[in-house]
Design a protein around this motif. Structure first.
Motif, short mmCIF file in Angstrom:
data_model
loop_
_atom_site.label_atom_id
_atom_site.label_comp_id
_atom_site.label_asym_id
_atom_site.label_seq_id
_atom_site.Cartn_x
_atom_site.Cartn_y
_atom_site.Cartn_z
N PRO A 149 0.84 -1.21 0.00
CA PRO A 149 0.00 0.00 0.00
C PRO A 149 0.87 1.25 0.00
CG PRO A 149 -0.83 -1.60 1.58
CD PRO A 149 0.49 -2.13 1.11
N GLY A 150 0.55 2.19 -0.87
CA GLY A 150 1.31 3.42 -0.98
C GLY A 150 2.43 3.39 -1.98
N ALA A 151 2.86 2.19 -2.38
CA ALA A 151 3.95 2.06 -3.35
C ALA A 151 3.41 2.15 -4.77
CB ALA A 151 4.69 0.75 -3.14
N ARG A 234 -7.03 10.26 -8.22
CA ARG A 234 -6.62 11.64 -7.92
C ARG A 234 -5.48 12.04 -8.85
NH1 ARG A 234 -8.80 13.25 -3.05
NH2 ARG A 234 -9.55 11.57 -1.68
N ARG A 235 -5.61 13.22 -9.41
CA ARG A 235 -4.55 13.81 -10.25
C ARG A 235 -4.18 15.14 -9.62
NH1 ARG A 235 -5.83 13.58 -16.36
NH2 ARG A 235 -5.31 11.40 -15.90
N VAL A 298 -3.07 8.88 -8.66
CA VAL A 298 -3.16 8.00 -7.49
C VAL A 298 -4.51 7.30 -7.49
CG1 VAL A 298 -3.17 7.88 -4.97
CG2 VAL A 298 -1.59 9.44 -6.13
N PHE A 299 -4.46 5.96 -7.49
CA PHE A 299 -5.66 5.16 -7.35
C PHE A 299 -5.99 5.03 -5.86
CE2 PHE A 299 -3.47 3.21 -11.10
CZ PHE A 299 -4.36 3.65 -12.07
N LEU A 314 0.35 5.61 -9.90
CA LEU A 314 0.68 4.94 -11.16
C LEU A 314 2.02 5.45 -11.65
CD1 LEU A 314 0.04 3.30 -13.75
CD2 LEU A 314 -1.26 5.29 -14.56
N ALA A 315 2.87 4.53 -12.08
CA ALA A 315 4.17 4.90 -12.64
C ALA A 315 4.39 4.14 -13.94
CB ALA A 315 5.29 4.61 -11.64
#
Length: 331
Positions: A149-151, A234-235, A298-299, A314-315
């Motif tokens: 979580p968070g990565a 979120r963007r 961010v999801f 997301l990366a």
């Protein structure tokens, strides 16, 4: 009870138990995997075992989340012995998006996705205690693809897309006698490449070979019959997508027991000591709304019974286009 894990200053996993709003260290240096395997062998309930160990210092899970110290709630010491799998077309309404992706040019034709969904409606909840119809099944990878979580959820350079799938997952260990034992349930982001899948439904297997994330907390005990959650993207400071999702058997075309049976009926998946994270499907996708996630988005997936929301940025991995061929060295 909700259980989670974080990385201590010394690097070992520390189990945390939460009832209500308060979270506490469990008085043990064992990982949640160790506790679960003890219970799988002894027959003791996990919640009872945790309480027998005792609770220690209060823990600020939100601070640990912000510091990037939360771990996947259940891991294996050897990631190759953790299996990530899932089922699709299991939720009421889940067939419409899939069918639209792979629609025939002949309006009278029923897509294979719709046929599979209809099979679940007709035979996914048998009342006689026998196995029901098989669901769609897919493989995502080993524990090497499980993201904390968070990565970041990293989309490979050759991917066409990277999109969220808000789901519930069952988490299991295999007892020494080969019996699957459910540890609990958690929210999951079954991250996939929907653009690749849309090209041809036979590419679904390729589209699923992506990382995923689970947690941060495991619900120990029974799954609510109906689960109401929210999936958002979120963007920066803006929410570009937000939609409720429904899960639990009241909103599914299969029972959880039927989905579990059709996974663990294979002896391959009943090897003592292994860990399984099995995702149960969804009917809500931002892809269906025309959203194209971008690097850094961010999801966020949350549902009240499961504690903290699951967040992952997301990366997109950089790489040349067109995709270079992988070179294999001969011995």
């Amino acid at each position: 009870m909700l259980l989670s894990q974080y990385r201590t200053d010394s690097g070992r996993p520390q189990v945390v138990a939460r009832e209500g709003t308060e979270a506490y260290d469990v008085r043990t240096e064992a990982s949640l995997y160790d506790l679960a395997m003890h219970c799988a062998k002894s027959g003791e309930g996990l919640q009872a075992h945790v309480l027998s160990l005792g609770l220690g210092e209060a823990v600020d899970l939100n601070r640990l989340y912000a510091e990037g110290r939360l771990l996947p709630p259940l891991t294996h010491p050897d990631p190759a012995h953790l299996h990530l799998t899932g089922t699709g077309l299991t939720h009421l309404g889940s067939a419409s998006t899939r069918a639209a992706m792979h629609a025939s040019t002949k309006p009278e034709d029923e897509t294979d996705s719709m046929k599979m969904f209809r099979m679940g409606i007709e035979g996914g909840k048998p009342a006689n205690g026998h196995a029901g119809v098989q669901p769609e099944w897919f493989y995502k990878g080993t524990g090497h693809a499980l993201v904390a979580p968070g990565a970041p959820l990293q989309s490979p350079a050759f991917a066409e897309d990277g999109g969220e799938e808000p789901e519930l997952a069952g988490l299991y260990v295999i007892a020494p006698d080969g019996t699957p034992v459910r540890v609990g349930f958690a929210v999951a982001n079954e991250f996939s490449d929907h653009v690749t899948e849309r090209q041809n439904y036979l590419y679904l297997a390729h589209s699923k070979l992506r990382p995923c994330s689970v947690g941060p907390e495991i619900l120990v005990g029974e799954l609510p019959d109906s689960v109401e959650g929210t999936s958002r993207i979120r963007r920066g400071n803006e929410v570009i997508f937000e939609k409720p999702f429904l899960s639990g058997e009241a909103n599914m075309s299969h029972t959880i027991a039927n989905l579990e049976h059709h996974h663990f009926k294979y002896q391959l998946f009943c090897q003592p000591g292994d860990v399984h994270v099995h995702m149960f499907g969804t009917a809500t996708l931002s892809f269906a709304e025309g959203i194209s996630p971008q690097d850094g988005d961010v999801f966020e997936i949350e549902a009240a019974p499961f504690g903290l929301p699951l967040r992952n940025p997301l990366a997109f991995q950089p790489g040349p286009k067109p995709e270079p061929r992988t070179e294999i060295r001969a011995m």
